[in-house]
Design a protein around this motif. Structure first.
Motif, PDB file in Angstrom:
ATOM      1  N   ILE A 173      25.260 -21.613  19.916  1.00 15.99           N
ATOM      2  CA  ILE A 173      23.925 -21.923  19.246  1.00 15.99           C
ATOM      3  C   ILE A 173      23.576 -22.828  20.633  1.00 15.99           C
ATOM      4  N   GLY A 174      22.653 -22.094  20.919  1.00 18.03           N
ATOM      5  CA  GLY A 174      21.455 -22.568  22.137  1.00 18.03           C
ATOM      6  C   GLY A 174      20.648 -23.472  21.741  1.00 18.03           C
ATOM      7  N   PHE A 175      20.413 -24.059  23.343  1.00 19.48           N
ATOM      8  CA  PHE A 175      19.304 -24.841  23.419  1.00 19.48           C
ATOM      9  C   PHE A 175      18.715 -24.292  24.891  1.00 19.48           C
ATOM     10  N   HIS A 176      17.888 -23.679  24.877  1.00 22.09           N
ATOM     11  CA  HIS A 176      16.829 -23.383  25.465  1.00 22.09           C
ATOM     12  C   HIS A 176      15.232 -22.981  25.406  1.00 22.09           C
ATOM     13  N   SER A 177      15.314 -23.328  23.537  1.00 24.26           N
ATOM     14  CA  SER A 177      13.441 -22.939  23.408  1.00 24.26           C
ATOM     15  C   SER A 177      13.229 -24.184  22.209  1.00 24.26           C
ATOM     16  N   VAL A 178      12.234 -24.564  21.641  1.00 23.05           N
ATOM     17  CA  VAL A 178      12.181 -25.239  20.688  1.00 23.05           C
ATOM     18  C   VAL A 178      12.481 -24.445  19.290  1.00 23.05           C
ATOM     19  N   GLU A 179      12.176 -23.873  19.463  1.00 25.13           N
ATOM     20  CA  GLU A 179      12.523 -22.988  18.305  1.00 25.13           C
ATOM     21  C   GLU A 179      14.613 -23.354  17.880  1.00 25.13           C
ATOM     22  N   GLU A 180      15.221 -22.873  19.145  1.00 23.11           N
ATOM     23  CA  GLU A 180      16.708 -23.429  18.438  1.00 23.11           C
ATOM     24  C   GLU A 180      16.933 -25.226  19.030  1.00 23.11           C
ATOM     25  N   ALA A 181      16.151 -25.845  19.578  1.00 19.86           N
ATOM     26  CA  ALA A 181      15.864 -27.337  19.150  1.00 19.86           C
ATOM     27  C   ALA A 181      15.763 -28.034  18.137  1.00 19.86           C
ATOM     28  N   VAL A 182      14.931 -26.811  16.585  1.00 24.46           N
ATOM     29  CA  VAL A 182      14.664 -27.037  15.864  1.00 24.46           C
ATOM     30  C   VAL A 182      15.492 -26.876  14.319  1.00 24.46           C
ATOM     31  N   SER A 183      16.530 -25.556  14.903  1.00 24.74           N
ATOM     32  CA  SER A 183      17.138 -25.442  14.595  1.00 24.74           C
ATOM     33  C   SER A 183      17.977 -26.102  14.492  1.00 24.74           C
ATOM     34  N   LEU A 184      18.982 -26.506  15.498  1.00 25.11           N
ATOM     35  CA  LEU A 184      19.855 -27.283  15.779  1.00 25.11           C
ATOM     36  C   LEU A 184      20.223 -28.221  15.244  1.00 25.11           C
ATOM     37  N   ARG A 185      18.689 -29.524  15.217  1.00 18.03           N
ATOM     38  CA  ARG A 185      18.186 -30.581  14.177  1.00 18.03           C
ATOM     39  C   ARG A 185      19.252 -30.347  12.598  1.00 18.03           C
ATOM     40  N   ASN A 186      18.225 -28.810  12.691  1.00 22.45           N
ATOM     41  CA  ASN A 186      18.720 -28.784  10.693  1.00 22.45           C
ATOM     42  C   ASN A 186      19.967 -28.708  10.794  1.00 22.45           C
ATOM     43  N   HIS A 187      20.598 -27.608  11.361  1.00 25.09           N
ATOM     44  CA  HIS A 187      22.388 -27.284  11.145  1.00 25.09           C
ATOM     45  C   HIS A 187      22.821 -28.737  11.745  1.00 25.09           C
ATOM     46  N   VAL A 188      22.576 -29.608  12.227  1.00 26.92           N
ATOM     47  CA  VAL A 188      23.515 -31.037  12.381  1.00 26.92           C
ATOM     48  C   VAL A 188      23.366 -31.896  11.046  1.00 26.92           C
ATOM     49  N   LEU A 189      21.989 -32.146  10.955  1.00 26.95           N
ATOM     50  CA  LEU A 189      22.207 -32.313   9.249  1.00 26.95           C
ATOM     51  C   LEU A 189      22.458 -32.049   8.234  1.00 26.95           C
ATOM     52  N   ALA A 190      22.556 -30.780   8.465  1.00 31.54           N
ATOM     53  CA  ALA A 190      22.779 -30.117   7.220  1.00 31.54           C
ATOM     54  C   ALA A 190      24.389 -30.215   7.422  1.00 31.54           C
ATOM     55  N   GLN A 191      25.402 -29.915   8.191  1.00 32.01           N
ATOM     56  CA  GLN A 191      26.707 -30.419   8.362  1.00 32.01           C
ATOM     57  C   GLN A 191      26.817 -32.559   8.052  1.00 32.01           C
ATOM     58  N   LEU A 192      26.019 -33.174   8.245  1.00 32.70           N
ATOM     59  CA  LEU A 192      26.288 -33.958   7.492  1.00 32.70           C
ATOM     60  C   LEU A 192      26.078 -34.109   5.891  1.00 32.70           C
ATOM     61  N   ASP A 193      25.681 -32.517   5.502  1.00 31.69           N
ATOM     62  CA  ASP A 193      25.399 -33.127   4.250  1.00 31.69           C
ATOM     63  C   ASP A 193      26.463 -32.445   3.308  1.00 31.69           C
ATOM     64  N   LEU A 194      26.811 -31.670   3.806  1.00 30.58           N
ATOM     65  CA  LEU A 194      28.233 -31.144   3.944  1.00 30.58           C
ATOM     66  C   LEU A 194      29.541 -31.377   3.740  1.00 30.58           C
ATOM     67  N   ALA A 195      29.656 -32.263   4.728  1.00 27.00           N
ATOM     68  CA  ALA A 195      30.697 -33.698   5.153  1.00 27.00           C
ATOM     69  C   ALA A 195      30.633 -34.706   3.507  1.00 27.00           C
TER      70      ALA A 195
ATOM     71  N   ALA B 202      22.936 -38.976  14.574  1.00 29.78           N
ATOM     72  CA  ALA B 202      23.120 -38.493  13.684  1.00 29.78           C
ATOM     73  C   ALA B 202      23.970 -39.738  12.630  1.00 29.78           C
ATOM     74  N   ARG B 203      23.740 -40.575  14.303  1.00 32.95           N
ATOM     75  CA  ARG B 203      24.889 -41.760  13.652  1.00 32.95           C
ATOM     76  C   ARG B 203      23.456 -42.719  12.900  1.00 32.95           C
ATOM     77  N   TYR B 204      21.788 -43.032  13.376  1.00 35.19           N
ATOM     78  CA  TYR B 204      21.278 -43.071  12.448  1.00 35.19           C
ATOM     79  C   TYR B 204      20.877 -42.852  10.782  1.00 35.19           C
ATOM     80  N   ALA B 205      20.905 -41.481  11.017  1.00 32.29           N
ATOM     81  CA  ALA B 205      21.481 -40.848  10.026  1.00 32.29           C
ATOM     82  C   ALA B 205      22.516 -40.732   8.712  1.00 32.29           C
ATOM     83  N   ALA B 206      23.785 -41.107   9.192  1.00 37.45           N
ATOM     84  CA  ALA B 206      25.125 -41.381   9.046  1.00 37.45           C
ATOM     85  C   ALA B 206      25.020 -42.137   7.350  1.00 37.45           C
ATOM     86  N   LYS B 207      23.903 -42.902   7.383  1.00 39.08           N
ATOM     87  CA  LYS B 207      23.986 -44.652   6.519  1.00 39.08           C
ATOM     88  C   LYS B 207      23.303 -43.809   5.319  1.00 39.08           C
TER      89      LYS B 207
END
Length: 446
Positions: free
Chosen positions: A138-160, A195-200
């Motif tokens: 996953i890249g991190f060079h554009s605002v589109e990639e930043a939004v996508s990465l945030r969505n991805h991290v939260l999706a992983q918490l939901d999966l876990a 993610a530490r805050y969201a985990a609650k």
């Protein structure tokens, strides 16, 4: 018989990033009406303020507020959406490839004549031939990639939170960032804090269950800064149970398993690649003098060597650093913004027959945000950390964000994020907006 009016000099700026935008803004301020024509070429209609990208990914700033619409802030310039595909210095003509006006049609080329040319197409991610990186990174060079990465991290918490598969849960809660520069360190720290805050709010997921890893091939992270800043940042991250692996490289990514050069192997569903950038390859295609890194060779006035009327600055320019004899200016936003000001002033000086100014700037310090109320900085030899460094980081970048409109929006975002709770909604459907409609269509067919 009346003499036809002279055509004003044509200034063409290639690139709408830090250098292109700040140069154009400065030219708008200094040029008299009718003194010159401005044209700016970039594939996108907006400039991204990169230093706030990590905060956009973590939700501290609205992603729309870290981008600046070029047409809105440059009313005296013609903005052309396209990319530089050819250059003929002899005839002073640039070939720009623009998208097709109708979907399905081929691109078309425009011939843009110029009298003065600014080449600032910026940089692109430096990709290494690591097996599996193209498929899983996953890249991190554009605002589109930043939004996508945030969505991805939260999706992983939901999966876990929803799975009973222990191996899948462990992989979902493992986040690997490759590259310990400003981008990688800031993105990891901000997202870990989010993610530490969201985990609650995810049943069965504890902040201590997450495994965050920063992989850096060099001897220290933040190599662009003073050694003390890198050491202090490493200590701060490790104090938050974030692994910082120095002198380590990514060897491969296969079947969801990350392999590192130190022999470590672990399953991870998140691999973020932030291992540096390189000058845009279009610069070599211009056949202008370039250094070994593909940057245009410039003199201290920011003119390309041996070229009359061609200028460059920023990530794609090898500009001699007069504060460090024998070295070139580091490719960072601090130099880019200041070079843009000198570049614009020198263009105006050339138009008016005035002497040019050499670019000279000695970096006074460095700073980085590591999450809410967390940061590390060094200013004029004085080390700061924690809330004071975090406040300094915000004050500096609020001052540098272009236009009063964007400053106000960013400041409002920070204020609201301070008094209200964080947003922890994953909007992954934004990346596939037609998915829901297509699913309904498929159900109707059945």
């Amino acid at each position: 018989m009346t003499t036809p009016p002279e055509t004003p000099p044509r200034i063409l700026l290639v690139g709408g990033g830090h250098v292109g935008l700040y140069t154009a803004l400065r030219l708008q301020q200094r040029l008299r009406p009718g003194e010159a024509e401005l044209t700016l070429v970039d594939p996108k209609s907006y400039m991204t303020y990169q230093p706030l990208l990590a905060e956009a990914a973590a939700g501290a700033v609205d992603p729309r507020h870290v981008v600046v619409p070029l047409r809105r802030v440059l009313p005296r310039a013609q903005v052309v959406l396209g990319r530089l595909s050819g250059l003929d210095p002899a005839t002073r003509t640039a070939t720009v490839t623009v998208p097709a006006p109708v979907h399905g049609h081929t691109e078309r080329d425009l011939q843009l004549p110029y009298d003065l040319l600014v080449l600032a197409p910026g940089a692109i991610p430096r990709i290494l031939p690591v097996p599996g990186l193209a498929e899983h990174g996953i890249g991190f060079h554009s605002v589109e990639e930043a939004v996508s990465l945030r969505n991805h991290v939260l999706a992983q918490l939901d999966l876990a939170s929803s799975t009973r598969d222990a191996a899948l849960r462990e992989a979902a809660l493992t986040f690997v960032f490759v590259g310990g520069g400003y981008a990688g360190t800031g993105a990891l720290a901000e997202l870990e804090d989010m993610a530490r805050y969201a985990a609650k709010h995810y049943p069965g997921v504890d902040a201590e269950d997450m495994h965050w890893v920063l992989v850096e091939a060099g001897k220290r992270i933040l190599p662009e800064t003073e050694p003390d800043v890198g050491l202090r940042t490493t200590a701060e991250l490790r104090g938050r149970n974030i692994e910082v692996r120095l002198g380590t490289r990514l060897e491969s990514v296969a079947d969801g398993v990350v392999t590192l050069s130190d022999g470590s192997r672990f399953a991870a569903r998140t691999l973020v690649w932030t291992a540096g950038v390189r000058a845009s390859p279009v610069l070599r295609q211009t056949r202008l003098p370039c250094d070994a890194q593909g940057r245009l060779r410039c003199d201290a006035t920011l003119r390309v060597l041996g070229q009359d009327g061609i200028w460059a600055a920023g990530d794609g320019a090898a500009v001699p650093d007069l504060a460090r004899v024998g070295e070139c200016c580091a490719p960072n936003a601090q130099h880019a913004v200041r070079q843009a000001r000198v570049l614009a002033d020198n263009i105006v000086a050339q138009l008016r027959g005035e002497p040019l100014t050499e670019y000279r700037h000695e970096l006074k310090g460095s700073l980085t945000s590591l999450g809410l109320h967390k940061g590390v900085a060094q200013l004029r030899g004085r080390a700061l950390h924690g809330r004071s460094a975090w406040l300094l980081h915000r004050a500096v970048h609020l001052r540098r964000v272009p236009t009063l409109d964007r400053k106000a929006r960013v400041l409002a975002d920070w204020f609201l994020a301070g008094v209200l709770k964080r947003e922890i909604v994953s909007m992954g459907a934004l990346e596939q907006p037609r998915a829901g409609f297509e699913m309904v269509m498929e159900q109707d067919r059945e």
